[in-house]
Design an enzyme around this catalytic site. Sequence first.
Site, PDB file in Angstrom:
ATOM      1  N   GLU A 100       9.668   1.219  -2.052  1.00  0.00           N
ATOM      2  CA  GLU A 100       9.991   1.827  -0.763  1.00  0.00           C
ATOM      3  C   GLU A 100      11.383   1.432  -0.259  1.00  0.00           C
ATOM      4  O   GLU A 100      11.518   0.780   0.787  1.00  0.00           O
ATOM      5  CB  GLU A 100       8.923   1.478   0.284  1.00  0.00           C
ATOM      6  CG  GLU A 100       7.565   2.051  -0.055  1.00  0.00           C
ATOM      7  CD  GLU A 100       6.550   1.894   1.071  1.00  0.00           C
ATOM      8  OE1 GLU A 100       6.722   1.000   1.914  1.00  0.00           O
ATOM      9  OE2 GLU A 100       5.583   2.674   1.091  1.00  0.00           O
ATOM     10  N   GLU A 148       0.866   5.714  -3.335  1.00  0.00           N
ATOM     11  CA  GLU A 148       0.092   4.875  -2.416  1.00  0.00           C
ATOM     12  C   GLU A 148      -0.463   5.725  -1.286  1.00  0.00           C
ATOM     13  O   GLU A 148       0.257   6.555  -0.727  1.00  0.00           O
ATOM     14  CB  GLU A 148       0.968   3.807  -1.744  1.00  0.00           C
ATOM     15  CG  GLU A 148       1.494   2.724  -2.625  1.00  0.00           C
ATOM     16  CD  GLU A 148       2.331   1.729  -1.803  1.00  0.00           C
ATOM     17  OE1 GLU A 148       2.097   1.576  -0.590  1.00  0.00           O
ATOM     18  OE2 GLU A 148       3.241   1.134  -2.393  1.00  0.00           O
TER      19      GLU A 148
HETATM   20  C1  GLA Z   1       3.655   0.020   1.834  1.00  0.00           C
HETATM   21  C2  GLA Z   1       3.983  -0.929   0.704  1.00  0.00           C
HETATM   22  C3  GLA Z   1       2.793  -1.639   0.135  1.00  0.00           C
HETATM   23  C4  GLA Z   1       1.871  -2.089   1.251  1.00  0.00           C
HETATM   24  C5  GLA Z   1       1.471  -0.889   2.070  1.00  0.00           C
HETATM   25  C6  GLA Z   1       0.483  -1.227   3.156  1.00  0.00           C
HETATM   26  O1  GLA Z   1       3.390   1.281   1.414  1.00  0.00           O
HETATM   27  O2  GLA Z   1       4.653  -0.271  -0.342  1.00  0.00           O
HETATM   28  O3  GLA Z   1       3.260  -2.748  -0.600  1.00  0.00           O
HETATM   29  O4  GLA Z   1       2.516  -3.001   2.056  1.00  0.00           O
HETATM   30  O5  GLA Z   1       2.607  -0.353   2.676  1.00  0.00           O
HETATM   31  O6  GLA Z   1       0.065  -0.095   3.853  1.00  0.00           O
END
Ligand code: GLA
Length: 692
Positions: free
Chosen positions: A164, A320
Amino acid sequence: MPETSTFVAGPSYDGWLPGVDHICYGGDYNPEQWPEEVWAEDVRLMNEAGVNLVSLGIFSWALLEPREGEFDLAWLDRVIELLHAGGIRVLLATPTAAPPAWLFAAHPDARVVDRNGTPLGPGSRGLMAPTAPAYRAAALRITTRLAERYGAHPAVAGWHVHNEYGAPVTHDYSVHAQRAFRVWLRARYGSLDALNAAWGTAFWGQHYADWEHVQVPAAAPTSVNPAQQLDFARFSDAALRDCFVAERDAIREHSSAPVTTNFMAGTNLSTDLFAWAREVDIVSNDHYLEAADPRAHVGLAMAADLTRSVAGGKPWLLLEHSTSAVNWQPRNVAKRPGELARNSFSHLGRGADSIMFFQWRASRSGAEKFHSAMLPHAGTGSRVWREVTALGANLGRLAELRGTRVRAEVAVLWDYESFWAQDLEHRPSEGTTHRERVNTFYDRLWRDGHTVDLVRPGQDLSSYRLVVAPASYLLSAADAANLTAYVEAGGTLLVSYFSGIVDEHDAVHPGGFMAPLREALGVWVEEFLPLREGDTLTVGYRAGAAGAGSASTDVVRLTGAVWADDLVLDGAEPVGTYADGPKPGGAAITRHRHGAGTGWYVSTALDADALATVMADVYAGAGLAPSGLVEDLEVVRRTTDGAEYAVAINHTDDDVRMPLGAPATDLLTGDTLTDEAEVPAGAVRVLRTTTP
Ligand code: GLA
């Protein structure tokens, strides 16, 4: 001139992982948080759940390189072999979003510095200053080491670079950023004269006579030059992208597997994902519901549509989302029974070829121990686990959807530079943002059953029946010309207030507000008339008058808020008039025939309900057929040669019926259906019809 393409793929992956012929299912796997004896159980349970892909090692740097230049990859070897033996493929991460403590200790200058000059320390996660040479060198060293060792491993389906980019911080004000910003500006402007002109430094005596005096826009007594801030936003995005490109190229030296990085489409606006999508081999995304919003599934749909749009329509990976609650919102609401499947199928319907989660097994320690997981603290006797295994089984029935495409007839403009500019200080009203208007128009289109692409104003728009410009504040003259040409050629353009105001330097267009859209809209803005907080106004709208040739004279009263304009008509027909507010009797909603197309202008903030009346006319004029669906039955279609797949998601508490144009097969149940399909309350169906 429209740009010909928004997407240049890396080495010929065409949006897919080589050797994978199914929908991928899985999540982030962080085995280092567990004793080794748990790993075998993990693989067994992954098989039980239908998991076939995991993202591995995202935050493992400190364990993979415990001291500078000393590597310990033996444990990762063992994990990868276990997964491989279990038939589970790996998206291997570069762990550069979690620099180890030794790097902070050795290079304190490489820390990110915030706008007030505070360096951000270790003990958390997030990259170091993206322009700091020590961070960049260390990141490439660990990346190269991993690529050398695992680049050709058959378990490695692809590379998950970093995590991210842009979270938790995008903007770094360190000495390294200072130096790199000047280099970036020199390359952009060539001379100080050009920079002074672009930034309008004659205002407030900000003229520069020496490059060394040009600063990052750190805290100042009052607002910093907006053009400088806009360039800093561009620079900060580019600096992060440089980090990605460097890691990607290091991987490519040793591996032919595709490289991706997980975007945060729709939730983080600091990275220009259209630019990022050109650099990755496969677009991937993370998405989390906004728990406070009872209609968060609409935001989810928009994020998924945006991801597909930045991917140029190609398939993408959902890397995710959550099985239930997250841990980082003020109130972390658990998903209701069935919501996990509804969310997953909405992503799938909108083009995702993988459904993955943060994370596989819930963490016992650390900041995210209250975050849901595929395998929750409650274990396999839980509702979440039952839903996870049911979803895995259902996705296993959908291999034929892999690689199929979604086609949208409507586009909503989504321009990162417009977000960056509009969110600066000293705007006519803090009641309006690009984002709020995008959301409202998107909500209306979603409710009306239209699938939407989110597009840049400069790209080829010819395939869309309708293009919406929702408070598109920054619009270059070239982009405005592209929109005008789209109308001329027969398109329908709907422009919301506060659009086409400034150019790429945040300078007001010559000729006044909205001047570059004057031809397409037949109207321009003499003065903004924003409303006080909470005030509303009434628009008398001639419903039907602007539709497909009908001439109804019914006047509907619509409530507007936030904004009004003093409009000057230059050919447009006023189809809505202010009944009160700052300019009673003035034109509020206009329609203009330009070339073979139509330009609409809506000068006040209508909410999604009020917009229904206007949009019904806009659709009719644009030749968009009504969906005929019950509101909150979400239906998205993926197509391929010879088949169409309707993914139907019932967000209501009632069973609903969905008319079918042709006999269909439900891929989840095997049922054959003829005239209509029943979609039970809260359920999903995937219906295949054969097409000629
Ligand atoms: C982000 C991060 C993950 C985790 C999630 C929690 O997407 O990439 O590592 O912290 O948030 O929702």
